[in-house]
Motif scaffolding. Structure first.
Motif, PDB file in Angstrom:
ATOM      1  N   LEU A 425       0.610 -11.687 -10.215  1.00 31.39           N
ATOM      2  CA  LEU A 425      -0.273 -10.533  -9.872  1.00 31.39           C
ATOM      3  C   LEU A 425      -0.907 -10.848  -8.527  1.00 31.39           C
ATOM      4  O   LEU A 425      -0.898 -10.334  -7.562  1.00 31.39           O
ATOM      5  CB  LEU A 425      -1.341 -10.124 -10.822  1.00 31.39           C
ATOM      6  CG  LEU A 425      -0.924  -9.363 -11.993  1.00 31.39           C
ATOM      7  CD1 LEU A 425      -2.114  -9.276 -12.928  1.00 31.39           C
ATOM      8  CD2 LEU A 425      -0.382  -8.118 -11.545  1.00 31.39           C
ATOM      9  N   GLN A 426      -1.020 -12.303  -8.313  1.00 30.62           N
ATOM     10  CA  GLN A 426      -1.716 -12.845  -7.056  1.00 30.62           C
ATOM     11  C   GLN A 426      -0.466 -12.760  -5.943  1.00 30.62           C
ATOM     12  O   GLN A 426      -0.906 -12.171  -4.795  1.00 30.62           O
ATOM     13  CB  GLN A 426      -2.119 -14.149  -7.287  1.00 30.62           C
ATOM     14  CG  GLN A 426      -3.354 -14.277  -7.954  1.00 30.62           C
ATOM     15  CD  GLN A 426      -3.849 -16.062  -8.398  1.00 30.62           C
ATOM     16  OE1 GLN A 426      -2.947 -16.592  -8.085  1.00 30.62           O
ATOM     17  NE2 GLN A 426      -4.970 -16.111  -8.807  1.00 30.62           N
ATOM     18  N   THR A 429      -0.539  -9.110  -4.940  1.00 34.45           N
ATOM     19  CA  THR A 429      -1.641  -8.602  -4.411  1.00 34.45           C
ATOM     20  C   THR A 429      -1.450  -9.110  -2.683  1.00 34.45           C
ATOM     21  O   THR A 429      -1.719  -8.231  -1.718  1.00 34.45           O
ATOM     22  CB  THR A 429      -2.908  -9.188  -5.002  1.00 34.45           C
ATOM     23  OG1 THR A 429      -3.011  -8.855  -6.293  1.00 34.45           O
ATOM     24  CG2 THR A 429      -4.171  -8.869  -4.039  1.00 34.45           C
ATOM     25  N   LEU A 432       1.211  -6.937  -1.174  1.00 35.09           N
ATOM     26  CA  LEU A 432       0.547  -5.710  -0.930  1.00 35.09           C
ATOM     27  C   LEU A 432      -0.318  -5.577   0.111  1.00 35.09           C
ATOM     28  O   LEU A 432      -0.360  -4.640   0.939  1.00 35.09           O
ATOM     29  CB  LEU A 432       0.257  -5.020  -2.164  1.00 35.09           C
ATOM     30  CG  LEU A 432       1.130  -4.700  -3.253  1.00 35.09           C
ATOM     31  CD1 LEU A 432       0.227  -4.439  -4.460  1.00 35.09           C
ATOM     32  CD2 LEU A 432       1.882  -3.534  -3.170  1.00 35.09           C
ATOM     33  N   THR A 569      -1.779  -3.290 -14.613  1.00 39.21           N
ATOM     34  CA  THR A 569      -2.438  -3.619 -13.584  1.00 39.21           C
ATOM     35  C   THR A 569      -1.574  -3.624 -12.286  1.00 39.21           C
ATOM     36  O   THR A 569      -1.998  -3.341 -11.150  1.00 39.21           O
ATOM     37  CB  THR A 569      -2.703  -5.301 -13.755  1.00 39.21           C
ATOM     38  OG1 THR A 569      -3.522  -5.526 -14.696  1.00 39.21           O
ATOM     39  CG2 THR A 569      -3.578  -5.868 -12.586  1.00 39.21           C
ATOM     40  N   GLN A 572      -2.009   0.040 -10.902  1.00 40.52           N
ATOM     41  CA  GLN A 572      -3.332  -0.048 -10.192  1.00 40.52           C
ATOM     42  C   GLN A 572      -3.469  -0.444  -8.965  1.00 40.52           C
ATOM     43  O   GLN A 572      -3.678   0.115  -7.886  1.00 40.52           O
ATOM     44  CB  GLN A 572      -4.601  -0.570 -11.085  1.00 40.52           C
ATOM     45  CG  GLN A 572      -4.865   0.322 -12.345  1.00 40.52           C
ATOM     46  CD  GLN A 572      -5.857  -0.715 -13.015  1.00 40.52           C
ATOM     47  OE1 GLN A 572      -6.421  -1.584 -12.673  1.00 40.52           O
ATOM     48  NE2 GLN A 572      -5.998  -0.005 -14.382  1.00 40.52           N
ATOM     49  N   GLN A 573      -2.754  -1.672  -8.727  1.00 38.19           N
ATOM     50  CA  GLN A 573      -2.750  -2.393  -7.413  1.00 38.19           C
ATOM     51  C   GLN A 573      -1.670  -1.648  -6.417  1.00 38.19           C
ATOM     52  O   GLN A 573      -1.951  -1.423  -5.107  1.00 38.19           O
ATOM     53  CB  GLN A 573      -2.119  -3.821  -7.523  1.00 38.19           C
ATOM     54  CG  GLN A 573      -3.364  -4.839  -8.356  1.00 38.19           C
ATOM     55  CD  GLN A 573      -2.946  -6.112  -8.148  1.00 38.19           C
ATOM     56  OE1 GLN A 573      -1.552  -6.558  -7.760  1.00 38.19           O
ATOM     57  NE2 GLN A 573      -3.751  -7.119  -8.378  1.00 38.19           N
ATOM     58  N   ALA A 576      -3.454   1.455  -5.266  1.00 38.99           N
ATOM     59  CA  ALA A 576      -4.693   1.316  -4.422  1.00 38.99           C
ATOM     60  C   ALA A 576      -3.836   0.928  -2.947  1.00 38.99           C
ATOM     61  O   ALA A 576      -4.414   1.281  -2.022  1.00 38.99           O
ATOM     62  CB  ALA A 576      -5.345   0.115  -4.794  1.00 38.99           C
ATOM     63  N   ALA A 577      -2.821  -0.020  -2.960  1.00 38.81           N
ATOM     64  CA  ALA A 577      -2.008  -0.150  -1.940  1.00 38.81           C
ATOM     65  C   ALA A 577      -1.581   1.103  -0.981  1.00 38.81           C
ATOM     66  O   ALA A 577      -1.393   1.210   0.030  1.00 38.81           O
ATOM     67  CB  ALA A 577      -0.812  -1.210  -2.200  1.00 38.81           C
TER      68      ALA A 577
END
Length: 836
Positions: A425-426, A429, A432, A569, A572-573, A576-577
């Motif tokens: 996820l990092q 992130t 993104l 998750t 969601q990311q 948002a991106a």
């Protein structure tokens, strides 16, 4: 007070009191016999009476010896070693006494020896050995010598008994030389009586020592010795009173001695029974503790393995261990077991390398190695795995040798997967954050989803502006037939992706059967794609579903809670991106439009300035000619002359504005050049003030700094323009008049010119922005104070081109001070331009 309290417990022991009571009773019986035993008529002689009673005593002593030595072997009690050795020696010596007793043969002779004196010597020796041994059992300095147990104590006992037997044979061989204790007629000699007296004292001292030892240690074996010692002492004491063998009291005396030994042996047996019961109770308690420990181990979430031998061929575990390895409680968990018994449905790895059975942590610990923080992965035949982290340590026997091992491991599979998901996820992130368009966002989501979950294909589809249809933005791993089928889809269609968009909930189809049951029309397409499981995730941003993420897998699978949380998750990311990309696109469009508007404005101002330059020059020339003629003649009235002055002044102002606009264009395009030469800054300041002063009757101008020339290397026209702008601003923003002070300060390396007014001042929040193009302070009344906000921008750029700097200090309502700092170049000195 500690010592009396310590003695109170043994004294209150019923066993001790019973033993002491019986011993005193038997001693009392012997003491009663003492006055009765006198030389009297001889009763019937029973030649076998003494051998029988003595043999019984020997057997009793042998039993007592076995009980005592067994206790020493188990518990290591030093007093038991002395007691066992004493009774064993007494039993053997008493055997010689029996074999040397006269009357065993038909000829009234003994089996061994030729005289009654020989049996008396052996009997006295047996009593002496018993008395000394039992005394040694109660004396602490002597018992300390036997405090250390050894595995060879049995051989030492055998050697001692062999030595006793050898001594008995030696005495028989030296029979004629033995001291006379009993005459041929059976009467006791004084030597025999003296020896009996010494032995009586020895047994009495031993009885007292045994009682004291019991009070000190609570050892019941010592309490049981009191009966034997006190009975023997009283028996010898009666023998000292005289009398004759084979009378009534002689027979009774020996029976009392046998009774004393029986009571002592009974005490030994009672102690043994009590000890056995205690051991049984401890065994039951140990079993209960073991059951509790097993219950605790079964309740502990950690995995526990126990190796029961140094080769770790037999390994058991707690419930967690059997459940982890998917084995039954009765099975052997050891990989080192016999091939027919060792489990084969899993393999153990460390850092991707398969471990041999001897390299496993439990096996290594069973060889004496302590293992710390060992991480291993257990992979099962169905492809699933578990990651463990823990320690293993050896188990030692009493002799210090390794007898097995124990290991405790934690199942860190969930934690490791969580850490892996967090890292993924990092990474998502970070990727993104750099994605600026929906296409880039789609590429990031699709690629990372496939890599993290091992998916067969993934696709990102976005909703159209009218919300009626979905369009693929990015896809990977999907064959052409899939891309063609999903390239554009109506939101109302019956598909997993459109359904998740309409419901706003994730959709999981874990097998082709589930897909066919819910979407019969997609069964053929699913078969063509070769998908075994499907996932559809909605992407929600700003409260609306903007698109969806579809993922397919080659085989049917059950999605764990961790995988579902990861996908949620990720969605969601991604949403948002996508929202950031949309905002970025809007902001980029607005910025592009604003930059285009600025460019158009600057182009317009530049063109307007150029177009105004020519007519303005003609206007100013005509106005100047008229002004000169009006001054040479009186053709114009005072009113017309004043109007002509205004035309001339406003024309000059307009010319300065046009010049600023042209300078703004040159500065923006980087084409403003300086014409450097020697400049007398004192003369320039005075001349510029003189030019500005007539245009403002409300202000008083003050020039400070002296009349001496101050030379520097600069562009005189541009520096005049800078000073003009500052003085005009001081006049403009001091609408109510006041003093305008111009100060010139010359230093060795720099020159400073300050312009101070008493006007409206500048708010503190506006000070950092004054040097920007078209910026005006917030307290300016635009209806009364005109301007476009380019004067200070031009001032800042011209001063910067000279290598200097301009600063401002102001308090709103109290006026402002502008300071220009210019360098005095060294090259001016050789021209004679230094300040004087």
């Amino acid at each position: 007070m500690a010592a009396p309290l310590a003695r109170a417990r043994p004294l209150a022991d019923p066993f001790f009191r019973a033993i002491v009571g019986v011993a005193l009773l038997l001693a009392l019986m012997h003491s009663v016999l003492l006055p009765l035993w006198r030389a009297g008529p001889v009763l019937v002689v029973f030649p076998w009476f003494v051998p029988i009673t003595s043999t019984f005593l020997a057997v009793t002593a042998l039993c007592a010896s076995a009980l005592a030595l067994g206790r020493y072997q188990v518990l290591g009690m030093p007093s038991a070693a002395w007691i066992g050795l004493a009774f064993a020696t007494y039993s053997i010596t008493l055997g010689f006494y029996v074999l040397s007793w006269p009357g065993l043969l038909p000829t009234s002779r003994a089996l061994l020896g030729h005289s009654p004196n020989t049996s008396a010597v052996f009997g006295t020796l047996a009593e002496a050995v018993l008395g000394l041994g039992l005394l040694g059992a109660a004396v602490p300095p002597l018992t300390g010598a036997c405090s250390a147990r050894s595995s060879r104590w049995g051989w030492g006992l055998v050697a001692w008994l062999a030595l006793v037997i050898l001594l008995g044979g030696l005495l028989l061989a030296l029979e004629p030389q033995l001291p006379i204790l009993v005459g041929d007629d059976g009467h006791y000699t004084p030597l025999f009586q003296g020896v009996n007296l010494v032995l009586t004292v020895l047994f009495l001292v031993g009885a007292i020592s045994s009682a004291r030892g019991y009070l000190r240690t609570g050892d019941r074996l010592l309490a049981s010795l009191i009966v034997c010692q006190l009975t023997y002492a009283s028996f010898l004491l009666t023998a000292l009173g005289g009398g004759q063998r084979y009378d009534l009291w002689w027979y009774v005396s020996r029976l009392i001695l046998v009774g004393g030994f029986l009571v002592g042996l009974a005490g030994f047996l009672a102690e043994y029974v009590q000890l056995l019961r205690r051991e049984q109770a401890q065994a039951r308690a140990l079993e209960a503790r073991t059951a509790e420990l097993e219950a605790v181990l079964d309740a502990v979430p950690a995995v526990v393995w126990i190796a029961h031998d140094p080769d770790a061929e037999v390994i058991t575990g707690n419930r967690a261990a059997y459940e982890l390895l998917r084995m039954g409680p009765a099975q052997n968990l050891s990989k080192s077991a016999h091939p027919e018994e060792a489990p084969t449905h899993f393999q153990v790895y460390q850092r991707g390398v398969a471990l041999a059975p001897e390299a496993l942590p439990v096996q290594r610990a069973a060889r004496g190695e302590a293992i710390r923080d060992f991480e291993e992965e257990i992979v099962f035949g169905d492809g699933t795995s578990a990651t463990l982290l823990g320690n293993a340590t050896p188990l030692y026997a009493e002799n210090g040798r390794v007898r097995g091992a124990v290991a405790a491991f934690l199942d860190i599979t969930v934690r490791q997967r969580a850490e892996t998901a967090l890292r993924q996820l990092q990474q998502v992130t970070a990727a993104l954050v750099e994605a600026l368009t929906p296409e880039q966002v789609g590429a990031v989501l699709v690629q990372h989803t496939m890599a993290a979950l091992g998916a067969q294909s993934a696709a990102l589809a976005l909703r159209s502006d009218d919300g009626a249809q979905l369009t693929l933005v990015h896809t990977a791993g999907d064959p052409a037939v899939g891309r063609a089928a999903w390239q554009q889809t109506l939101v109302g269609a019956n598909t997993p992706l459109t359904d998740c968009l309409q419901s706003g909930q994730a959709l999981y189809l874990e097998s082709p059967v589930a897909l066919a049951a819910r979407y019969p029309g997609l069964e053929r397409l699913g078969a063509a794609l070769g998908a075994g499981a499907w996932v559809a995730m909605p992407l929600r941003a700003s409260g609306q579903t903007c698109g969806g993420l579809g993922v397919t897998f080659a085989a049917a699978r059950a999605f764990s809670a961790e995988e579902r949380a990861f996908l949620a998750t990720l969605a969601q990311q991604g949403a948002a991106a996508l929202e950031r990309a949309r905002l970025y696109a809007g902001e980029h469009h607005a910025r592009t439009a604003a930059e285009a508007a600025v460019r158009q404005r600057e182009e317009f101002l530049s063109i307007a300035a150029h177009e105004l330059k020519t007519p303005l020059a003609a206007l100013l020339g005509s106005a100047q000619l008229l002004h000169m003629r009006a001054q040479q003649s009186d053709l114009l009235s005072a009113r017309d002359r004043a109007g002509l002055e205004r035309v001339w002044a406003q024309g000059q102002r307009l010319e300065r504005m046009v010049t600023r606009l042209l300078d703004l264009g040159r500065i923006t395009q980087g084409r403003l050049q300086l014409d450097l030469d020697a400049v007398d800054l004192t003369a320039l300041v005075q001349r510029t003030v003189a030019e500005v002063q007539p245009g403002s009757s409300r202000h008083q101008f003050v020039v400070m700094g002296g009349a001496a020339p101050v030379w520097l290397h600069g562009d005189e026209l541009r520096l005049t323009q800078v000073l003009h702008n500052l003085l005009e601003n001081a006049v403009k923003y001091s609408p109510h008049g006041g003093t305008i002070t111009v100060t010139l300060t010359a230093q060795a390396q720099t020159v400073q010119v300050t312009v101070t007014d008493e006007g409206i001042g500048i708010p503190a929040a506006d000070l950092p922005h004054l040097w920007r193009r078209f910026y005006r302070a917030g307290n300016v009344d635009v209806d009364h104070i005109s301007g476009v906000g380019i004067g200070l921008y031009v001032v800042h750029e011209i001063v910067t081109l000279h290598g200097g700097q301009v600063t401002v200090a102001s308090v709103e309502g109290q006026g402002s001070t502008f300071t220009i700092t210019l360098p005095r170049t060294a090259g001016a000195d050789h021209l004679g331009l230094a300040a004087v």
